[in-house]
Design a protein around this motif. Structure first.
Motif, mmCIF file in Angstrom:
data_model
loop_
_atom_site.group_PDB
_atom_site.id
_atom_site.type_symbol
_atom_site.label_atom_id
_atom_site.label_comp_id
_atom_site.label_asym_id
_atom_site.label_seq_id
_atom_site.Cartn_x
_atom_site.Cartn_y
_atom_site.Cartn_z
ATOM 1 N N VAL A 1 0.692 -1.264 0.002
ATOM 2 C CA VAL A 1 -0.036 0.152 -0.019
ATOM 3 C C VAL A 1 1.065 1.249 -0.070
ATOM 4 N N ARG A 2 0.518 2.229 -1.028
ATOM 5 C CA ARG A 2 1.070 3.292 -0.915
ATOM 6 C C ARG A 2 0.177 4.516 -1.105
ATOM 7 N N ASP B 1 -6.938 14.746 5.307
ATOM 8 C CA ASP B 1 -6.270 16.030 4.909
ATOM 9 C C ASP B 1 -5.005 15.781 4.736
ATOM 10 N N GLY B 2 -4.482 15.123 3.580
ATOM 11 C CA GLY B 2 -3.172 14.921 3.254
ATOM 12 C C GLY B 2 -2.376 13.839 3.790
ATOM 13 N N VAL B 3 -3.089 12.862 3.742
ATOM 14 C CA VAL B 3 -2.729 11.479 4.411
ATOM 15 C C VAL B 3 -1.650 10.740 3.639
ATOM 16 N N ASP B 4 -0.458 10.350 4.314
ATOM 17 C CA ASP B 4 0.535 9.456 3.576
ATOM 18 C C ASP B 4 0.550 8.030 4.632
ATOM 19 N N LEU B 5 0.487 7.173 3.710
ATOM 20 C CA LEU B 5 0.765 5.831 4.386
ATOM 21 C C LEU B 5 1.123 4.805 3.420
ATOM 22 N N ASP B 6 2.250 4.054 4.207
ATOM 23 C CA ASP B 6 2.942 2.962 3.511
ATOM 24 C C ASP B 6 2.722 1.681 4.133
ATOM 25 N N ILE B 7 2.319 0.392 3.487
ATOM 26 C CA ILE B 7 2.267 -0.708 4.222
ATOM 27 C C ILE B 7 3.141 -1.839 3.183
ATOM 28 N N ARG B 8 4.134 -2.517 3.894
ATOM 29 C CA ARG B 8 4.945 -3.430 3.280
ATOM 30 C C ARG B 8 3.896 -4.647 3.278
ATOM 31 N N VAL C 1 -2.253 -6.278 6.144
ATOM 32 C CA VAL C 1 -3.549 -6.003 6.587
ATOM 33 C C VAL C 1 -3.604 -4.571 7.360
ATOM 34 N N LEU C 2 -4.783 -4.257 7.158
ATOM 35 C CA LEU C 2 -4.883 -3.023 7.741
ATOM 36 C C LEU C 2 -6.479 -3.106 8.569
#
Length: 273
Positions: free
Chosen positions: A22-23, A42-49, A194-195
């Motif tokens: 996830v990016r 409001d401008g969310v950044d998220l990485d999941i390997r 998983v989230l």
């Protein structure tokens, strides 16, 4: 590293080199309300390997389920980019089984018909402890059994990304603990990304590799849970991390957390595939 006792949590970017499951970058989302609009992201950044388990906490109305629905492809962001694997699926708070279909057809719903699919469905049912229920009707299942059927339906799709939207919230306390153990075992066996969206801090710390807190449209906290599995809720490091996360959620350490309010009915949506 594990959070030191009583140490404050700090927000951290989830920058992850290499391949990602996830990016998210710069995600913004707002809804129209009576007096204008409500911005929930409001401008969310998220990485999941790949193979990483992330739990998402936050007060009601902060955009947790909106973020999950964006990952599922059930909603679109107003701004930003969403990169997710094509094989992804959701387990909701309610099992969403088709009442006129037996358990095995519910598990394989939407999959290509044939002996291989039926066998995959039976394997998934065996993994969740329901091998003897393939011909049962949904109305005969307990709440925990129905939710295990929903997990089997997710497993049979072999997702690269598994989205869990408060899947244990409607269960009694003991069944909820059993379901947490089951999800932990299934995650260890299959290793999807998983989230998990949850209001339960203990659940988040017990299951996840990382716990993030969403507040005011952004991540206030993104902390790694570096505790050995299986995790003991009475271990000092567990208690310290729980206390710090509760403080981020506005709950004082010397006060018990209030039970979550009864959830509003979910909006109808088809399971992402």
């Amino acid at each position: 590293m594990a959070q030191a006792p009583d140490a404050p949590l700090t927000a951290s970017a989830a920058s992850t080199p290499g391949r990602l499951a996830v990016r998210l970058r710069g995600i913004g989302k707002a809804y129209r309300v009576k007096d204008g609009e409500k911005r929930v992201l409001d401008g969310v950044d998220l990485d999941i390997r790949p193979g990483e388990f992330v739990a998402l906490l936050g007060p009601s109305g902060t955009g947790k389920t909106t973020l999950l629905r964006l990952l599922a492809g059930l909603e679109s962001a107003d701004t930003g980019t969403v990169l997710v694997p094509s094989r992804r699926t959701i387990v909701y708070q309610e099992p969403r089984l088709v009442p006129t279909m037996r358990v095995l057809p519910n598990v394989t719903l939407g999959q290509r018909r044939g002996a291989a699919t039926r066998e995959a469905g039976r394997t998934a049912l065996a993994e969740v402890g329901l091998a003897e229920h393939e011909r049962s009707w949904p109305a005969t299942l307990s709440g925990g059994e129905a939710q295990r059927t929903a997990l089997a339906r997710a497993l049979v799709r072999q997702p690269e990304l598994l989205l869990l939207d408060e899947p244990f919230a409607a269960l009694d306390a003991l069944t909820r603990l059993h379901m947490q153990d089951l999800v932990g075992d299934l995650y260890a066996r299959h290793r999807p990304a998983v989230l998990l969206v949850t209001h339960d801090v203990d659940e988040a710390v017990r299951l996840a590799d990382r716990v993030a807190v969403l507040r005011d449209g952004v991540f206030a906290v993104d902390v790694r849970v570096d505790l050995p599995r299986p995790r003991r809720t009475d271990a000092p490091a567990f208690i310290a991390l729980r206390r710090a996360l509760l403080a981020e959620l506005g709950v004082h350490a010397d006060e018990p957390a209030a039970p979550p309010a009864a959830p509003a009915p979910s909006r109808p949506a088809e399971e992402a595939s």
